[in-house]
Enzyme design. Structure first.
Site, short mmCIF file in Angstrom:
data_model
loop_
_atom_site.label_atom_id
_atom_site.label_comp_id
_atom_site.label_asym_id
_atom_site.label_seq_id
_atom_site.Cartn_x
_atom_site.Cartn_y
_atom_site.Cartn_z
N ASP A 97 0.84 -1.21 0.00
CA ASP A 97 0.00 0.00 0.00
C ASP A 97 0.87 1.25 0.00
OD1 ASP A 97 0.87 -0.62 2.61
OD2 ASP A 97 -0.77 0.47 3.54
N GLU A 162 -0.08 -1.09 5.78
CA GLU A 162 0.97 -0.61 6.68
C GLU A 162 0.82 0.89 6.89
OE1 GLU A 162 4.71 0.99 8.19
OE2 GLU A 162 3.79 1.52 6.30
ZN LIG Z 1 6.72 2.20 4.23
#
Ligand SMILES: [Zn+2]
Length: 409
Positions: A97, A162
């Site tokens: 992501d 994340e």
């Molecule tokens: Zn990162």
């Protein structure tokens, strides 16, 4: 040698704004499957987060598939699926992501159209961290292709959440690994760790992080009648002053002093003549191993008591500090690989624990030696994020040499 660049470009072309993976993990899975990796997607029900775990063991008798048909007892203790994952286990850890591109018109080229200019590859995620995802994937593929038999197991673990709230992400995978009794020994997080040149910095640990949501209770009232009110904003001011004044003096050889910051303050109803009856403070500590969440909680409770402030507090422990030994097996292998592949002197590689937290904090508690090493971070989360094209190849070589040093020894 253009393999890593090509894969990085394909990843950047997918606008995987957290936690929407946009098929990035399918690309990595296809690469690794073709090289003989066993791949599985781990997902917590109801969450849009995807996690790809790809494993390859160089040993006979490994069972990386387990028994997927096994009926899991939903209400009793978890029934492991019977995986046999020989150690040592090295995981390369990443995320697919990215953060939103922000003002697209401020970019010199479309953030989701990978573009090369003057030896740099531009695009959202180029440095954080699709370039590393590609390098880790190609390094794993090359390593197992060149050495189908080796000691232990190597793998890639990537999440699509994340940059977001991590719900259903690496904490979920770490729990799953525990239940399956798979404990990684070594973990390289490919987050962009370097500052001005590839190889200048390895992160060997991270500080812990704890947030407190404090609600201070007072009594609302008309400002013209001060004896009838108990102004919560004034109490908030006193508490903030006391917390800011506290000196931790707890720096260690590897960690800076614990720090405290207020992030949000809210009080009042917007009127000129009403004293607030409650105040909200949000604050955060970045703490080293000399502190624990409980110690910091006691510190806050003591301040509240001394100032005679009545408050309710909710704590969120975002991560505990961890540190890998400066002469551990993984740190040593990585240092040597950097020296060999970049020509940098060993003593010119800075080992530190500065910066924000990473997903490494969820793997370290499984007992793994964890380091972070990836490209330069000067443009991450910014407009015109980029990575040096040359660094993608060098990074791939470094990761591959680390795998060889641990698993062929
Ligand atoms: Zn990162």
């Amino acid at each position: 040698m253009a393999e890593t660049l090509e894969l990085a470009r394909q990843l950047i072309a997918r606008p995987s704004i957290t936690p929407d993976d946009q098929g990035c993990q399918d690309l990595l899975e296809a690469e690794l499957k073709a090289a003989g990796f066993h791949c599985r997607t781990l997902r917590e029900q109801m969450y849009p987060t995807f996690n790809l775990l790809a494993l390859y063991s160089g040993e006979e008798g490994a069972n990386l598939v387990g028994d997927p048909e096994q009926i899991k007892n939903q209400h009793g203790p978890y029934d492991p699926s019977g995986l046999v994952v020989p150690g040592p286990i090295t995981l390369l850890l990443g995320h697919t992501d990215v953060v939103a591109p922000g003002e697209v018109s401020a970019w010199s080229s479309d953030p989701f159209v990978p573009t090369e200019r003057d030896g740099l590859l531009y695009g959202r995620g180029a440095a954080d961290m699709k370039g590393s995802d590609a390098a880790m994937t190609i390094a794993l593929k090359r390593f197992v292709t060149a050495h189908p038999q080796f000691k232990g197991t190597v793998g890639l673990l990537v999440t699509s959440n994340e940059e977001g709230d991590a719900v259903g992400a690496i904490p979920y995978v770490a729990e799953w690994l525990k239940k399956e009794r798979v404990y990684p020994n070594y973990c390289v997080v490919g987050e962009p760790s370097c500052t001005s040149e590839l190889g200048d910095t390895i992160k060997i640990g991270r500080r812990g992080s704890m947030t407190a949501h404090i609600t201070i209770h007072g009594k609302q009232g008309h400002v013209a009648y001060p004896d009838k009110i108990d102004n919560a904003a004034h109490k908030a001011g006193r508490l903030i002053a006391a917390l800011c004044e506290h000196q931790f003096n707890d720096a260690t050889a590897d960690f800076p002093e614990t720090s405290f910051n207020v992030t949000n303050v809210n009080a009042g109803i917007g009127a000129e003549n009403v004293a607030p009856g409650s105040a909200e403070i949000m604050c955060n500590w970045r703490f080293n191993p000399n502190q624990t969440p409980l110690k910091l909680q006691h510190l806050l409770e003591r301040q509240l008591e001394q100032l005679r402030i009545y408050a309710t507090v909710r704590y969120v422990i975002n991560g505990l500090p961890f540190i890998s030994s400066r002469d551990g097996i993984l740190v040593s292998a990585l240092r040597q690989a950097i020296v060999d592949k970049t020509g940098r002197a060993a003593d010119a590689i800075d080992l530190n624990t500065a910066g924000g937290t990473s997903d490494g904090r969820f793997i370290a508690p499984l007992g793994a030696e964890v380091v972070e090493f990836g490209p330069c971070n000067g443009t991450i989360h910014q407009v015109n994020e980029c990575v040096k094209v040359q660094d993608l190849d060098t990074l791939t070589d470094i990761y591959e040499q680390v795998l060889a040093a641990i698993h062929l020894a």
